[in-house]
Each structure stands twice: as C-alpha cells, then as structure tokens.
Motif scaffolding. Structure first.
Motif, mmCIF file in Angstrom:
data_model
loop_
_atom_site.group_PDB
_atom_site.id
_atom_site.type_symbol
_atom_site.label_atom_id
_atom_site.label_comp_id
_atom_site.label_asym_id
_atom_site.label_seq_id
_atom_site.Cartn_x
_atom_site.Cartn_y
_atom_site.Cartn_z
ATOM 1 N N LYS A 62 -1.804 3.330 -8.666
ATOM 2 C CA LYS A 62 -2.817 2.255 -8.738
ATOM 3 C C LYS A 62 -2.898 1.688 -10.142
ATOM 4 O O LYS A 62 -2.872 0.486 -10.354
ATOM 5 C CB LYS A 62 -4.216 2.820 -8.416
ATOM 6 C CG LYS A 62 -4.516 2.954 -6.973
ATOM 7 C CD LYS A 62 -5.956 3.425 -6.766
ATOM 8 C CE LYS A 62 -6.014 4.915 -6.691
ATOM 9 N NZ LYS A 62 -6.924 5.475 -5.683
ATOM 10 N N ASP A 88 0.853 -1.191 0.000
ATOM 11 C CA ASP A 88 0.000 0.000 0.000
ATOM 12 C C ASP A 88 0.884 1.235 0.000
ATOM 13 O O ASP A 88 2.023 1.187 0.469
ATOM 14 C CB ASP A 88 -0.842 0.088 1.278
ATOM 15 C CG ASP A 88 -1.656 -1.144 1.512
ATOM 16 O OD1 ASP A 88 -2.729 -1.248 0.931
ATOM 17 O OD2 ASP A 88 -1.190 -2.016 2.292
ATOM 18 N N HIS A 144 -2.168 -0.812 -4.136
ATOM 19 C CA HIS A 144 -3.210 0.027 -3.549
ATOM 20 C C HIS A 144 -2.599 1.344 -3.051
ATOM 21 O O HIS A 144 -1.609 1.337 -2.322
ATOM 22 C CB HIS A 144 -3.881 -0.706 -2.389
ATOM 23 C CG HIS A 144 -4.708 0.209 -1.555
ATOM 24 N ND1 HIS A 144 -4.378 0.526 -0.282
ATOM 25 C CD2 HIS A 144 -5.815 0.918 -1.875
ATOM 26 C CE1 HIS A 144 -5.277 1.394 0.179
ATOM 27 N NE2 HIS A 144 -6.150 1.643 -0.766
#
Ligand code: F6R
Length: 367
Positions: A246, A225, A252
């Motif tokens: 992304k 992330d 993410h």
C-alpha cells in the motif's frame, strides 16, 4: 550515501544481514547458547511476576508486536495483549503495577505510542522500550529497554527496523522462557541455532531471489488490488506485506488470516486478483495448501513465499519466492524479506517515489 543503490529503501533492505547481525551481536552467544540483555535483567522480577505483557505500537512496529504475542505466549506462557497505541491511549484501559508494557518504535517519537506509555506509567506499569533511535523520547521514558541496532532508517517505509525489532523480540522471548523454564532445552537450542543463522539466511534470500522477484513484480505492476494471506506466525507477515505494498505502490492491499478468507474476502477473488500467500512450512501447512487450492479454484493468481524444497506449494502456484527452511517460529523474519522486495519493485515499476511515498512522514509526531 545510497551506496550505489537506486533508493534508500533498497539499500536498507539489503543492509538487513548486517543490521540483524548488529542487533544480535553481544547479546546472543551461539556457542554457549546464552542471551545477554541487561534491560531484561533490570526488570526481571517484574517480568516473572507479570500477569500479562501489553505491547503498544503503531504500523509496522505493531506488526512486530503481533508476532511477539504469538512467540511470547508460546514460549513464555505469559498472556500478551497487542494494542494499537492510538486506541490504547484513548480507551481508558485497565492497568496495574503488575503490568509490563513493551513499547515498540523505530523512531522513538511516535506521539500515540509515547502518550500511551506515559499514561500507563502513571498507573504504575513497568515500561520496556524497544526503540531504534538512541536517546529518543520513548527510550528516555522507558524504565528499561533494548535498542535495535538497525542504524538510521531513511526510507519512509520501515524495512530493516522491522527485522531488527523481530530479532530482539526473539531474544527477549527466548531469554524469558529460559529463565521461567517454560521452554524445553531442545526447542531452545533449535531456535538459538536458527536465530544465529538469520543474517546469512537473509543474505541468501537477497542473492537468490532479487532477480526472481523483479520478474514477479513486473507481472503484477498493474494490479488494482492484492490480498495477502498467512496463518499463525506468518499472519503478522501477511499484514506487513500488505502494508508495505500500500505505502510504496499505492495499490490497495489487504492482509488477512488465511482461514478468515472464507468469511468475506473470498468474494473478491477472480482472475485479476493476485493473492500472496506466506506459506512457509509449519505445523499446519496442509491447511494453507488447501487455502491456496480454494483461490486457484476461483482463478485467482497465487504468489507464494515458500520454504526451500517445498514442491507441494510450488506446483500449485503461479509464482514462488523461496526462503530457507527454518523452525516455524523463526521463519517470519525471513518471509518478510521477499515481500519488502516485491513492494519495492512494484513501486519502482509504477514510477513512484518509493523513499518518500505521498502523505507519509517518517515519524508521526502528531496524532
Ligand atoms: C510503515 C511505517 C509506519 C511506522 C509507524 C510507527 O512502513 O513506517 O507504519 O511503522 O508509523 O513508527 P515508529 O516505529 O517509529 O513508532
């Protein structure tokens, strides 16, 4: 046709000095400090009398619109609302013949944006199109407009179209501010001077940061992330940086206003989370410095886009990407370039098809 580059996306990132130049050419006269935009002249009466400007767009073009809101409200003192075209078209918005709508679209064919302006036009609004593809549906439906001169964008992720949009939006804001007399001569002159220099500054970023960003990308290729944070004019750039990552790397990523972090996302921070700060010098620089300290205190990894010569942020962070120091209003068009490169190299490192990410189409002509 990739001109020696491995991918269209990289070629298009590197074309930006030229495409920004082309979008300013014949419009911005740095010597005389004048701005010529016949599309703006055409609807000048409407613009001067407008109660508000509504910007409709999707995706990356919406991010350009969000920055335009900050810039137009500051410089022109006109109320601006930025709408996702898909929401705007379905929620029965209140529109009158006093409204001016700016539709921003690279392709000029995005279905939601097209229908949104069709609906608004029927209700009497004046439509100004900021479009890249000449003769496209949105261009044809607009009452007036200005083309971005980015040339064909082949990579599915928008890069050079975005900076061309910002360049023209700056011109629109400056021109309207000048006519409305809502900008001081000094500020106008500073912004025009900085705008003229954008192509060479982007060139400088590409030349000095490319290798550095490859190395940074190598460190974060396996992250799960990412958080992207920015304040003020840099907030839309944080959103755009996260969207690019992304799309290209399938990692993410979330973009957030830096100060909102405390209201939730800070719970995500640990030694595994890279946090990208868009932290160029601006009037509330010390605020973003303290946001960086909050992340460091929780062992987050900090990567920052900083202004040249800013040692405060550099000493606090794990990695920096440096951009030339310019006025805070112009800085975002520079800050986005390192973020484009970062997502490109992470995507390449992950072995992905960066020019054609899965599930995405270059122009979204269905709802
Ligand atoms: C992001 C991207 C999309 C487009 C969006 C709007 O890299 O390419 O988010 O920005 O689909 O497209 P246009 O500008 O053609 O209306």
């Amino acid at each position: 046709e990739k001109n020696g580059f491995d991918h269209f996306m990289l070629k298009e990132i590197f074309e930006q000095p030229q495409t920004i130049f082309d979008s300013l050419r014949g419009r911005l006269d740095g010597g005389q400090q004048t701005i010529t935009l016949s599309g703006v002249d055409k609807i000048a009466d409407k613009l001067m009398a407008a109660n508000r400007i509504i910007i409709v767009a999707c995706g990356t073009s919406w991010h350009a619109g969000l920055l335009a809101e900050y810039v137009i409200e500051e410089l022109c003192r006109i109320n601006v609302e930025v709408e996702y075209a898909s929401e705007f078209r379905y929620r029965n918005p209140i529109i009158t013949d006093k409204d001016v709508i700016i539709a921003i679209s690279q392709s000029g064919e995005t279905a939601d944006t097209l229908v949104a302006i069709e609906t608004a036009k029927k209700q009497g609004a004046t439509i100004f199109g900021l479009v890249n593809v000449v003769g496209s549906s949105i261009a044809r439906l607009s009452d007036a407009g200005a083309y971005t001169h980015a040339g064909p964008e082949i990579g599915v992720a928008s890069t050079k179209a975005f900076t061309a949009q910002l360049a023209v939006l700056y011109l629109i804001a400056l021109k309207v501010a000048k006519v409305k007399n809502t900008i001081t001569d000094d500020l106008y002159s500073v912004l025009v001077t900085d705008l003229v220099k954008v192509p060479e500054h982007v060139q400088q970023i590409l030349e000095t940061q490319d290798q550095n960003i490859r190395e940074i990308a190598a460190k974060y290729t396996d992250a799960r992330d990412f958080l992207y944070l920015g304040r003020g004019y840099n907030f839309p750039i944080a959103l755009e940086g996260a969207l690019k990552l992304k799309e290209i790397s399938y990692i993410h990523a979330e973009g957030y206003p830096a100060a909102e972090m405390k209201h939730g996302p800070i719970a995500l921070v640990d030694e595994h989370l890279p946090v990208v700060f868009v932290a160029t010098k601006d009037s509330y620089h010390e605020k973003i410095v303290s946001n960086i300290q909050e992340i460091k205190a929780r062992k987050g990894k900090v990567v920052a886009v900083v202004s040249e010569g800013d040692n405060t942020v550099t000493s606090l962070t794990d990695d920096v990407m440096v951009v030339p120091l310019v006025h805070e209003i112009i800085a975002p068009i520079l800050s986005v370039v390192p973020l484009q490169l970062l997502s490109y190299y992470i995507g390449v490192n992950r072995g992905l098809d960066v020019d054609k990410p899965r599930n995405l189409a270059k122009s979204v002509t269905v709802e």
